[in-house]
Design a protein around this motif. Structure first.
Motif, PDB file in Angstrom:
ATOM      1  N   THR A 176       0.822  -1.206   0.000  1.00 18.70           N
ATOM      2  CA  THR A 176       0.000   0.000   0.000  1.00 18.70           C
ATOM      3  C   THR A 176       0.855   1.255   0.000  1.00 18.70           C
ATOM      4  O   THR A 176       1.946   1.277   0.581  1.00 18.70           O
ATOM      5  CB  THR A 176      -0.935   0.017   1.231  1.00 18.70           C
ATOM      6  N   ASP A 177       0.344   2.298  -0.655  1.00 19.05           N
ATOM      7  CA  ASP A 177       1.020   3.595  -0.653  1.00 19.05           C
ATOM      8  C   ASP A 177       0.709   4.389   0.612  1.00 19.05           C
ATOM      9  O   ASP A 177       1.334   5.415   0.871  1.00 19.05           O
ATOM     10  CB  ASP A 177       0.599   4.418  -1.877  1.00 19.05           C
ATOM     11  N   LYS A 178      -0.265   3.937   1.383  1.00 18.38           N
ATOM     12  CA  LYS A 178      -0.635   4.631   2.612  1.00 18.38           C
ATOM     13  C   LYS A 178       0.389   4.343   3.709  1.00 18.38           C
ATOM     14  O   LYS A 178       1.017   3.286   3.740  1.00 18.38           O
ATOM     15  CB  LYS A 178      -2.019   4.186   3.081  1.00 18.38           C
ATOM     16  N   SER A 179       0.511   5.290   4.626  1.00 22.11           N
ATOM     17  CA  SER A 179       1.438   5.102   5.745  1.00 22.11           C
ATOM     18  C   SER A 179       0.784   4.361   6.902  1.00 22.11           C
ATOM     19  O   SER A 179       1.465   3.921   7.827  1.00 22.11           O
ATOM     20  CB  SER A 179       1.953   6.460   6.233  1.00 22.11           C
ATOM     21  N   THR A 181      -1.981   1.208   7.934  1.00 25.41           N
ATOM     22  CA  THR A 181      -2.674   0.012   7.452  1.00 25.41           C
ATOM     23  C   THR A 181      -4.180   0.217   7.522  1.00 25.41           C
ATOM     24  O   THR A 181      -4.695   0.746   8.509  1.00 25.41           O
ATOM     25  CB  THR A 181      -2.275  -1.211   8.297  1.00 25.41           C
ATOM     26  N   SER A 182      -4.898  -0.213   6.501  1.00 21.55           N
ATOM     27  CA  SER A 182      -6.344   0.005   6.435  1.00 21.55           C
ATOM     28  C   SER A 182      -7.053  -0.716   7.585  1.00 21.55           C
ATOM     29  O   SER A 182      -6.616  -1.787   8.028  1.00 21.55           O
ATOM     30  CB  SER A 182      -6.898  -0.495   5.105  1.00 21.55           C
ATOM     31  N   HIS A 202       4.549  -0.822   3.364  1.00 26.20           N
ATOM     32  CA  HIS A 202       4.063   0.519   3.066  1.00 26.20           C
ATOM     33  C   HIS A 202       4.957   1.186   2.021  1.00 26.20           C
ATOM     34  O   HIS A 202       6.182   1.076   2.065  1.00 26.20           O
ATOM     35  CB  HIS A 202       4.038   1.376   4.336  1.00 26.20           C
ATOM     36  N   LYS A 203       4.316   1.869   1.089  1.00 26.52           N
ATOM     37  CA  LYS A 203       5.011   2.626   0.048  1.00 26.52           C
ATOM     38  C   LYS A 203       6.114   1.783  -0.612  1.00 26.52           C
ATOM     39  O   LYS A 203       7.309   2.086  -0.508  1.00 26.52           O
ATOM     40  CB  LYS A 203       5.589   3.912   0.631  1.00 26.52           C
ATOM     41  N   PRO A 218      -3.406  -0.255  -3.904  1.00 23.00           N
ATOM     42  CA  PRO A 218      -3.043  -1.375  -3.043  1.00 23.00           C
ATOM     43  C   PRO A 218      -3.149  -2.715  -3.761  1.00 23.00           C
ATOM     44  O   PRO A 218      -3.921  -2.861  -4.709  1.00 23.00           O
ATOM     45  CB  PRO A 218      -4.068  -1.281  -1.910  1.00 23.00           C
TER      46      PRO A 218
END
Length: 469
Positions: A176-179, A181-182, A202-203, A218
């Motif tokens: 995922t590109d998010k910092s 976690t979903s 991440h990233k 993602p």
């Protein structure tokens, strides 16, 4: 690990396998639905209960309707979040004592209790001013127990560690590109860490994406280990979650995907055979599905012969076959003026629900006065001139199929069976048309139909005159 990025397909292995492995009865569960909170059960249920996070809403506060809270509860299913409602009319003194009443003499919309034991809940509770804030706060409280990696070397170590566990745990990877976690992935990791080793990168770098032949994030993959023909080398490959094949990313879709991969590939590893029948994932997953789906469909409740199927009307159209429904809507389009035809439709549904390959499936049985509300069926090619017709609709996936002619319960039950096996050809649709506020008893629809018929006749008459000239 040179074969780590290799992908495998599960197209012939449906994510709905659970419904056909066992006879799954969707009985009511204590793990779903809005809970009535009172002064007498507040401490026992919310604070001293299990670790699930809670949204305790004050009924009527902030002008949030019960339908809105029901939607919140439905969206939170599976995510270790419960929703409760407390009524200020009966427990106003208790709410005031607990600090729900603000300085402006208005109640907080809700109080959020974070995931964890009673100490965490007591110390971390927070009053919120909106339903959206409640949802955001409660999801942020879910702990992240996934393993974080940043390089291929670290990932390879996690994969090996998962397969070295006794019994082995299939590694599940989120890129995922998010910092952060979903929440969905965190919730699944909380519940299923006994069976899978959840890893997050991440990233990810372009090198990592290239190794997995991925173009975007993602991305979610399950790592598979198989033994070479000479039984000397363990090879690794991956099964990627494809939203086009399995549906949008959601708790239920992901857990079904993980379960189906586990069912098909867990025994591929030579060390897994000694634990065959001892892991318990199947039983755990089935119970989890029951808790997540329970009570959402008509088939969940004991059959009430006076309510074999619900009629879709202008007033309830937004609740019937809503986009959040995860199962199948079976809608009988009938001429409402034909009372005998309506009774025939209801009897057909009653008989259909008794079929062995339909019983227990998440099917919502509905009917609509197609002659009064022709606009509802237009997008599916259904008009008052070709009634009766059956519509099979999967609202969450926006897929449908229609059927006209002679209906038999054997034929329809086979179609339903094949739909859940992903064997039935379905077509995409954008949305349901809105029903117009027409009084069906006064015959307004018939006038509109007659007007449409007259327009058709006029068009044909004009075309005929042109051709004669």
């Amino acid at each position: 690990m040179s074969e780590l990025p290799k992908k495998m397909s599960l197209q012939t292995f449906s994510i709905f396998i659970v419904f056909f492995l066992v006879k799954l009865e969707f009985s009511l569960s204590t793990k779903h639905g809005i809970v009535e909170i009172t002064a007498s059960n507040y401490q026992r249920v919310v604070i001293d209960g299990d670790k699930d996070a809670w949204i305790v809403a004050v009924k009527g506060a902030g002008k949030v309707s019960m339908d809105e809270w029901r939607k919140t509860e439905l969206d939170m299913r599976g995510l270790s979040v419960r929703v409760g409602i407390i009524d200020p009319d009966t427990d106003g003194a208790f709410l005031k004592r607990k600090g729900f009443l603000q300085r402006d003499k208005k109640y907080s919309v809700a109080r959020v209790f974070p995931y964890g034991g009673y100490k965490i809940k007591s110390a971390g509770k927070k009053d919120v001013k909106s339903r959206l804030e409640a949802e955001t706060e409660v999801l942020e409280s879910l702990p992240d127990e996934t393993t974080k990696v940043s390089t291929m070397e670290e990932l390879q170590h996690c994969v090996r560690r998962g397969y070295a566990a006794k019994p082995l745990k299939m590694p599940v990877l989120l890129l995922t590109d998010k910092s952060i976690t979903s929440p969905v992935f965190r919730a699944i990791a909380l519940k299923y860490s006994k069976y899978f080793n959840f890893v997050v990168l991440h990233k990810p770098s372009q090198e990592v994406l290239h190794n997995f032949q991925l173009r975007q994030t993602p991305a979610i993959l399950v790592m598979i280990a198989t033994q070479s023909e000479d039984k000397q080398i363990i090879r690794f490959s991956s099964v990627i979650y494809d939203p086009k094949e399995y549906g949008g990313i959601s708790y239920l879709n992901l857990t079904r995907f993980f379960f189906s991969v586990h069912e098909k590939h867990w025994l591929d590893h030579p060390d897994a055979k000694k634990y065959k029948g001892k892991v318990g994932l199947r039983e755990f997953f089935i119970e989890d599905v029951k808790n997540t789906l329970g009570g959402e469909f008509e088939s969940d409740r004991p059959e009430d012969e006076s309510k074999v199927a619900k009629e879709i009307t202008f007033e309830n159209q937004n609740r019937m076959c809503a986009d959040s429904n995860r199962g199948l809507c079976l809608i009988y389009f009938v001429d409402g003026k034909d009372k005998k035809g309506v009774r025939k439709a209801l009897k057909f549904f009653k008989d259909l629900r008794k079929m062995s390959n339909v019983r227990g499936k998440p099917v919502l049985y509905l009917w609509i006065n197609g002659s009064c509300h022709p606009e509802y069926g237009e997008i599916f090619g259904i008009s008052p001139h070709n009634l009766p017709m059956l519509l099979f609709a999967k609202p969450m996936q926006r897929l449908f199929k229609t059927l006209s002619g002679r209906f038999t319960k054997e034929k329809i039950s086979d179609i339903i069976w094949n739909i859940f096996l992903d064997r039935e050809a379905l077509s995409p649709f954008s949305r349901f048309n809105e029903i117009l506020p027409v009084d069906c008893q006064k015959g307004a629809p018939s006038k509109r139909i007659k007007r449409e018929e007259n327009q058709d006749k006029n068009m044909k008459r004009k075309e005929k005159k042109k051709s004669e000239k």
